[in-house]
Design an enzyme around this catalytic site. Structure first.
Site, PDB file in Angstrom:
ATOM      1  N   PHE A  53       0.820  -1.251   0.023  1.00 36.37           N
ATOM      2  CA  PHE A  53       0.117  -0.082   0.114  1.00 36.37           C
ATOM      3  C   PHE A  53       0.725   1.461   0.002  1.00 36.37           C
ATOM      4  O   PHE A  53       2.097   1.187   0.341  1.00 36.37           O
ATOM      5  CB  PHE A  53      -0.944  -0.051   1.199  1.00 36.37           C
ATOM      6  CG  PHE A  53      -1.983   1.327   1.234  1.00 36.37           C
ATOM      7  CD1 PHE A  53      -2.926   1.600   0.410  1.00 36.37           C
ATOM      8  CD2 PHE A  53      -1.640   2.051   2.409  1.00 36.37           C
ATOM      9  CE1 PHE A  53      -3.454   2.658   0.345  1.00 36.37           C
ATOM     10  CE2 PHE A  53      -2.451   3.040   2.511  1.00 36.37           C
ATOM     11  CZ  PHE A  53      -3.360   3.470   1.640  1.00 36.37           C
ATOM     12  N   ASN A  58       1.512   4.022   1.873  1.00 35.68           N
ATOM     13  CA  ASN A  58       2.432   4.239   3.068  1.00 35.68           C
ATOM     14  C   ASN A  58       3.428   3.355   3.625  1.00 35.68           C
ATOM     15  O   ASN A  58       3.777   3.401   4.602  1.00 35.68           O
ATOM     16  CB  ASN A  58       1.283   4.853   4.109  1.00 35.68           C
ATOM     17  CG  ASN A  58       0.520   3.863   4.714  1.00 35.68           C
ATOM     18  OD1 ASN A  58       0.794   2.751   4.274  1.00 35.68           O
ATOM     19  ND2 ASN A  58      -0.263   4.285   5.609  1.00 35.68           N
ATOM     20  N   LYS A  59       3.424   2.308   2.816  1.00 37.44           N
ATOM     21  CA  LYS A  59       4.278   1.220   3.194  1.00 37.44           C
ATOM     22  C   LYS A  59       5.706   1.421   2.898  1.00 37.44           C
ATOM     23  O   LYS A  59       5.828   2.075   2.028  1.00 37.44           O
ATOM     24  CB  LYS A  59       3.799  -0.314   3.113  1.00 37.44           C
ATOM     25  CG  LYS A  59       2.404  -0.561   3.547  1.00 37.44           C
ATOM     26  CD  LYS A  59       2.116  -0.457   5.093  1.00 37.44           C
ATOM     27  CE  LYS A  59       0.868  -0.328   5.275  1.00 37.44           C
ATOM     28  NZ  LYS A  59       0.172  -1.818   5.681  1.00 37.44           N
ATOM     29  N   ILE A  60       6.610   0.562   3.543  1.00 41.09           N
ATOM     30  CA  ILE A  60       8.017   0.889   3.068  1.00 41.09           C
ATOM     31  C   ILE A  60       8.460   0.626   1.686  1.00 41.09           C
ATOM     32  O   ILE A  60       9.174   1.382   0.981  1.00 41.09           O
ATOM     33  CB  ILE A  60       9.004  -0.070   4.266  1.00 41.09           C
ATOM     34  CG1 ILE A  60       8.765   0.468   5.436  1.00 41.09           C
ATOM     35  CG2 ILE A  60      10.480  -0.134   3.640  1.00 41.09           C
ATOM     36  CD1 ILE A  60       9.399  -0.527   6.579  1.00 41.09           C
TER      37      ILE A  60
END
Ligand SMILES: *Cc1c(COP(=O)(O)O)cnc(C)c1O
Length: 308
Positions: free
Chosen positions: A120, A122-124
């Site tokens: 997604f 906003n993930k790393i």
């Protein structure tokens, strides 16, 4: 995550142990199969699943455990795997927030029966939306592929032995993901540097807030840099967040525990989760932050915490 649960043959009546503090997707994946997520309290230092509480919640219906590597700090996989082995349970790591984290030098995503990662926005590592399941078990991988592609037999076109799903990633997304992977070491190093800046800038507030800790066996990846107020409840926490917001600093509360959310509401108490989830704040954790930004965030926090 749903695909992993399907591949574990999860059925109505089955129970799966999950930490009560997580993003709701963990619980939902279990529920999509008609099974019951059984909630477990967390450890105060990392907010990760408490192995001692897992033991207490195992019944004859328990099929597996989903440890979540929350906010980038790995769950105690040694303890989780020991319990799983003893009781014949599978372990699906929820590594959505922890790309690159390690337990005793081994990467998360390699430590359970299989593991799930989120991509997604906003993930790393991100592909906008989407994710992946990892496993070193070829038979399990084949089963995951089967259910990913509407259940079509890989050797016989338009022959469907099972009811599957369309959980395929697009090639465009995969291309973005590969490019993201080329930069992961730098992204992780930048996050670590940001965390160090926060550690330094916030060290004088240690009598007021608890800074992130790292277990001796763990390497965390700081998906979010969290602080916990030493005193007070959610109202005080929200007040502090409001003050930061007025200074133009966006923060978020640590996840609400599942047992207080309407779909999973329970009367039972989870003492550690109940107390500490009310006191946790995600500070801004993105890679464009400068040292000056971090100092300014620390000053704003000091401004509200040290006000008599
Ligand atoms: C983001 C996240 C998920 C779900 O990922 P999606 O790709 O948004 O479906 C699952 N578990 C945890 C702990 C997460 O943070």
């Amino acid at each position: 995550m749903h695909l992993a649960m399907v591949a574990m043959d999860l059925k109505p009546g089955d129970e799966v142990i999950i930490p009560t503090v997580t993003y709701i997707a963990t619980a939902n994946a279990v529920r999509y199969c008609g099974a019951t997520p059984v909630l477990v309290d967390v450890c105060a230092d990392t907010m990760n699943i408490d192995p001692a509480d897992i033991e207490r919640k195992i019944t004859s219906n328990t099929r597996g455990i989903i440890p979540v590597h929350l906010y980038g700090h790995p769950a105690d996989m040694t303890a989780v795997n020991r319990i799983a082995h003893k009781h014949g349970l599978w372990v699906v790591e929820d590594a959505a927030e922890a790309h690159g984290a390690e337990v005793n030098g081994q990467k998360v995503g390699t430590l359970g029966t299989c593991a799930t990662f989120s991509f997604f926005g906003n993930k790393i590592i991100t592909t906008g939306e989407g994710g992946m399941v990892t496993t070193d078990d070829d038979a399990l991988a084949a089963k995951l592929r089967l259910f990913r592609g509407q259940g079509m037999d890989p050797k016989r076109r338009y022959w469907f032995p099972v009811i599957g799903y369309n959980y395929r990633m697009t090639n465009i997304q995969a291309a973005i993901g590969l490019a993201q992977m080329e930069g992961i070491e730098k992204a992780l190093a930048d996050r670590e540097r940001l965390a160090k800046w926060y550690d330094e800038a916030l060290s004088e507030l240690r009598d007021q807030i608890i800074l992130p800790v790292q277990a001796s066996w763990a390497k965390q990846v700081y998906w979010m840099y969290n602080v916990f107020l030493r005193d007070g409840d959610a109202n005080r926490r929200d007040h502090v967040m409001h003050h930061l917001d007025e200074d133009g600093i966006e923060t978020r509360p640590v996840f609400y525990p599942m047992h207080i959310l309407p779909p999973y509401l329970q009367d039972s108490s989870y003492p550690v989760a109940d107390l500490w989830s009310q006191r946790g704040i995600n500070l801004p954790t993105h890679l464009d932050l400068t040292r000056d930004d971090v100092d300014r965030i620390a000053r704003s926090l000091a401004g509200i915490l040290c006000k008599k």
